[in-house]
Design an enzyme around this catalytic site. Structure first.
Site, PDB file in Angstrom:
ATOM      1  N   THR A  84       0.874  -1.176   0.000  1.00  5.70           N
ATOM      2  CA  THR A  84       0.000   0.000   0.000  1.00  5.70           C
ATOM      3  C   THR A  84       0.914   1.230   0.000  1.00  5.70           C
ATOM      4  OG1 THR A  84      -0.160  -0.377   2.396  1.00  5.70           O
ATOM      5  CG2 THR A  84      -2.093  -0.910   1.079  1.00  5.70           C
ATOM      6  N   THR A 118      -0.956  -2.883   5.386  1.00  5.09           N
ATOM      7  CA  THR A 118      -1.268  -1.709   6.196  1.00  5.09           C
ATOM      8  C   THR A 118      -2.232  -0.812   5.424  1.00  5.09           C
ATOM      9  OG1 THR A 118       0.931  -1.870   7.119  1.00  5.09           O
ATOM     10  CG2 THR A 118      -0.211   0.208   7.446  1.00  5.09           C
ATOM     11  N   LYS A 199      -2.302  -0.427  14.222  1.00  7.64           N
ATOM     12  CA  LYS A 199      -1.101  -0.641  13.406  1.00  7.64           C
ATOM     13  C   LYS A 199      -0.447   0.702  13.055  1.00  7.64           C
ATOM     14  CE  LYS A 199       1.862  -1.970  10.418  1.00  7.64           C
ATOM     15  NZ  LYS A 199       2.905  -2.946  10.523  1.00  7.64           N
ATOM     16  N   ASN A 203       3.480   2.435  14.366  1.00  5.84           N
ATOM     17  CA  ASN A 203       4.578   2.946  13.540  1.00  5.84           C
ATOM     18  C   ASN A 203       4.736   4.462  13.678  1.00  5.84           C
ATOM     19  OD1 ASN A 203       5.401   0.469  12.753  1.00  5.84           O
ATOM     20  ND2 ASN A 203       4.553   0.536  10.695  1.00  5.84           N
ATOM     21  N   ARG A 206       6.777   5.167  16.731  1.00  8.09           N
ATOM     22  CA  ARG A 206       8.220   4.992  16.495  1.00  8.09           C
ATOM     23  C   ARG A 206       8.784   6.165  15.678  1.00  8.09           C
ATOM     24  NH1 ARG A 206      12.003   1.285  17.713  1.00  8.09           N
ATOM     25  NH2 ARG A 206      13.546   0.669  16.156  1.00  8.09           N
ATOM     26  N   ARG A 239      13.140   5.411  33.367  1.00 12.72           N
ATOM     27  CA  ARG A 239      11.945   5.621  32.536  1.00 12.72           C
ATOM     28  C   ARG A 239      12.239   6.377  31.253  1.00 12.72           C
ATOM     29  NH1 ARG A 239      10.607   5.687  37.617  1.00 12.72           N
ATOM     30  NH2 ARG A 239      11.165   7.876  37.869  1.00 12.72           N
ATOM     31  N   CYS A 253       7.412   1.277   5.973  1.00 12.52           N
ATOM     32  CA  CYS A 253       6.355   1.370   6.984  1.00 12.52           C
ATOM     33  C   CYS A 253       6.377   2.676   7.750  1.00 12.52           C
ATOM     34  CB  CYS A 253       6.507   0.207   7.958  1.00 12.52           C
ATOM     35  SG  CYS A 253       6.657  -1.353   7.111  1.00 12.52           S
TER      36      CYS A 253
HETATM   37  N1  SAJ Z   1      15.732   4.148  12.784  1.00 16.26           N
HETATM   38  C1  SAJ Z   1      16.477   5.192  13.305  1.00 16.26           C
HETATM   39  N2  SAJ Z   1      16.687   5.223  14.655  1.00 16.26           N
HETATM   40  C2  SAJ Z   1      16.195   4.274  15.489  1.00 16.26           C
HETATM   41  C3  SAJ Z   1      15.430   3.222  14.950  1.00 16.26           C
HETATM   42  C4  SAJ Z   1      15.213   3.184  13.587  1.00 16.26           C
HETATM   43  O1  SAJ Z   1      16.944   6.081  12.583  1.00 16.26           O
HETATM   44  O2  SAJ Z   1      16.455   4.361  16.696  1.00 16.26           O
HETATM   45  C5  SAJ Z   1      15.481   4.075  11.334  1.00 16.26           C
HETATM   46  C6  SAJ Z   1      16.045   2.798  10.688  1.00 16.26           C
HETATM   47  O3  SAJ Z   1      17.394   2.933  10.379  1.00 16.26           O
HETATM   48  C7  SAJ Z   1      15.157   2.664   9.480  1.00 16.26           C
HETATM   49  C8  SAJ Z   1      13.806   3.192   9.977  1.00 16.26           C
HETATM   50  O4  SAJ Z   1      14.095   3.970  11.113  1.00 16.26           O
HETATM   51  O5  SAJ Z   1      15.613   3.468   8.413  1.00 16.26           O
HETATM   52  C9  SAJ Z   1      12.794   2.125  10.307  1.00 16.26           C
HETATM   53  O6  SAJ Z   1      13.419   1.003  10.903  1.00 16.26           O
HETATM   54  P1  SAJ Z   1      12.789   0.204  12.138  1.00 16.26           P
HETATM   55  O7  SAJ Z   1      13.724  -0.878  12.467  1.00 16.26           O
HETATM   56  O8  SAJ Z   1      12.437   1.150  13.227  1.00 16.26           O
HETATM   57  O9  SAJ Z   1      11.406  -0.329  11.595  1.00 16.26           O
HETATM   58  P2  SAJ Z   1      10.946  -1.171  10.288  1.00 16.26           P
HETATM   59  O10 SAJ Z   1      10.394  -0.200   9.289  1.00 16.26           O
HETATM   60  O11 SAJ Z   1      11.983  -2.098   9.813  1.00 16.26           O
HETATM   61  O12 SAJ Z   1       9.738  -2.020  10.918  1.00 16.26           O
HETATM   62  C10 SAJ Z   1       8.652  -1.339  11.542  1.00 16.26           C
HETATM   63  C11 SAJ Z   1       8.383  -1.986  12.903  1.00 16.26           C
HETATM   64  N3  SAJ Z   1       7.478  -1.146  13.671  1.00 16.26           N
HETATM   65  C12 SAJ Z   1       7.725  -0.796  14.938  1.00 16.26           C
HETATM   66  O13 SAJ Z   1       8.730  -1.104  15.530  1.00 16.26           O
HETATM   67  C13 SAJ Z   1       6.672  -0.001  15.642  1.00 16.26           C
HETATM   68  C14 SAJ Z   1       7.796  -3.384  12.699  1.00 16.26           C
HETATM   69  O14 SAJ Z   1       7.405  -3.945  13.954  1.00 16.26           O
HETATM   70  C15 SAJ Z   1       6.571  -3.315  11.764  1.00 16.26           C
HETATM   71  O15 SAJ Z   1       6.022  -4.607  11.552  1.00 16.26           O
HETATM   72  C16 SAJ Z   1       7.058  -2.762  10.436  1.00 16.26           C
HETATM   73  O16 SAJ Z   1       7.526  -1.423  10.682  1.00 16.26           O
HETATM   74  C17 SAJ Z   1       5.888  -2.746   9.474  1.00 16.26           C
HETATM   75  O17 SAJ Z   1       5.862  -3.620   8.581  1.00 16.26           O
HETATM   76  O18 SAJ Z   1       4.972  -1.944   9.639  1.00 16.26           O
END
Ligand code: SAJ
Length: 385
Positions: A84, A118, A199, A203, A206, A239, A253
């Site tokens: 999507t 999603t 969902k 994301n 994060r 915390r 995502c």
């Molecule tokens: N990133 C940072 N700093 C961090 C963490 C990540 O710059 O502290 C960057 C990574 O390098 C990357 C991006 O963010 O470019 C995303 O990476 P990620 O590891 O945070 O997440 P994804 O996209 O690989 O997977 C996410 C996950 N969602 C969450 O943790 C809430 C995963 O559980 C979901 O299933 C997935 O998206 C999805 O398919 O939606």
């Protein structure tokens, strides 16, 4: 037709789901339009790099009769796992709608249709159900968003808690009955629209937290404080759990889902600013490179193009924005990555590129880069050195 599950879309999430379900002894047929992918799966091979996938795909095909095909089969249950994309900050449902239209042509009344892709809030209620109503098909519809992280997909697909939201109780229950056969985590039941929002909120949460880490980095670097050291120390508080600054948010995502969540509302302020902070990160990296290049030279070598550590996935990677922006500014740019294969820029040999470059930029924190040292300036966007 015995109990058959059809997985529509054999990508990073659809294929592992298909293999996991088949390996539980359930008849699975995978459907994907990509012929090469279908062929490789039918040879028992996984078409992409992900821990544990080659083994489970081989087992599913050779021992449990899983097949892939590029026409839609008749099944009792359809699990839709198609992309999507985001278009003008909105959720593009074209592939989901197409999948539903195809299914609606061949499915029986009473079939179960689960959306794992999603989707924006109210998609099941207003879009998916409409497709089936138009051809007078009565099906059970539910949303069961995947939550697995690329790099640890198989473990997280089965061990994480899941949320299932049906359009009616019967849909929720039928989906639960299927998922409980292969999910070890808890399964929480709700309605379809709440599941869709959960969902997207996960994301978005994060994304906003990564934006905060990135903003901390910008503020601290202005006063010559190492943000990673400061964050590490702040995280000693019981915390506090600040994420890591980086070159921007890639992947299919986190950089996208906040727009799906907010597209129907004008109330989102923090979410929008967070997106903008993260989207601007590659340009901050480009400015750092320009500063170093003034004295070092204009040949820039990019280490790592995958969107994150130790994966081959380059979808929405910040590396592309950085490479393009540097190229547009007249720099000579080459890139390398130990895992990526089909990247839109040519991938150079790592040693040759390092030798050639005047300035190096570490974009992805692949474990293999740890401990490397260079005799030229480096922009280390992940503090890996
Ligand atoms: N990133 C940072 N700093 C961090 C963490 C990540 O710059 O502290 C960057 C990574 O390098 C990357 C991006 O963010 O470019 C995303 O990476 P990620 O590891 O945070 O997440 P994804 O996209 O690989 O997977 C996410 C996950 N969602 C969450 O943790 C809430 C995963 O559980 C979901 O299933 C997935 O998206 C999805 O398919 O939606």
């Amino acid at each position: 037709m015995s109990n058959t599950v059809c997985i529509v879309g054999l990508g990073y999430m659809g294929l592992p789901m298909a293999a996991i379900i088949a390996n539980k002894g359930i008849k699975v047929i995978g459907y994907d339009l990509n012929e090469k992918k279908v062929e490789s799966i039918n040879r028992g091979e996984c078409p992409f790099d992900e821990k544990g996938m080659p083994e489970i795909v081989k087992c599913a095909v050779e021992e449990n009769g899983m097949i892939a095909q590029n026409s839609l089969p008749k099944a009792n249950t359809y699990i839709i796992s198609v992309p999507t994309p985001v278009k003008n900050r909105k959720c593009d449902l074209t592939y989901v709608t197409q999948a539903c239209e195809e299914i609606s042509q061949i499915c029986d009344n009473g079939s179960l249709v689960i959306i794992e892709s999603t989707i924006r809030p109210n998609t099941c209620k207003n879009v998916v159900s409409k497709v089936f109503k138009e051809v007078n098909k009565e099906v059970l519809i539910a949303h069961c968003p995947e939550r697995a992280i690329p790099g640890n997909t198989i473990h997280e697909l089965t061990e994480n808690d899941r949320i299932i939201g049906g359009l009616c109780e019967k849909s929720t229950q039928a989906s639960y009955d299927l998922y409980k056969m292969f999910i070890n985590g808890k399964i929480h039941l709700t309605d379809a629209t709440t599941a869709e929002c959960c969902k997207l909120m996960e994301n978005t949460y994060r994304d906003v937290n990564i934006a905060l880490a990135n903003e901390f980095a910008e503020v601290l670097e202005d006063i010559d404080v190492n943000p990673w050291e400061a964050i590490g120390l702040a995280n000693m508080h019981p915390r506090v759990n600040i994420l890591s600054p980086g070159p921007g948010v890639g992947g299919h995502c986190i950089a996208i889902d906040p727009w799906f969540l907010t597209e129907g509302s004008d109330k989102a302020k923090m979410i929008t600013i967070a997106r903008e902070i993260n989207d601007n990160r590659p340009f901050i990296i480009v400015d750092k490179v320009k500063e170093l290049a003034t004295s070092a030279g204009d040949k820039i070598g990019i280490l790592g193009v995958a969107y994150k550590k130790d994966v081959d996935d380059c979808r929405e990677t910040p590396a592309t924005t950085i490479i393009k922006a540097l190229g547009d500014s007249g720099f000579k740019v080459r890139c390398s990555d130990p895992y990526a294969i089909n990247y839109e820029y040519e991938l150079a040999d790592q040693a040759e590129m390092i030798n050639w470059a005047d300035v190096l930029v570490i974009v992805t924190d692949h474990t293999v880069y740890q401990g490397l040292s260079f005799d030229k300036p480096v922009v280390d966007t992940r503090n890996i050195l």
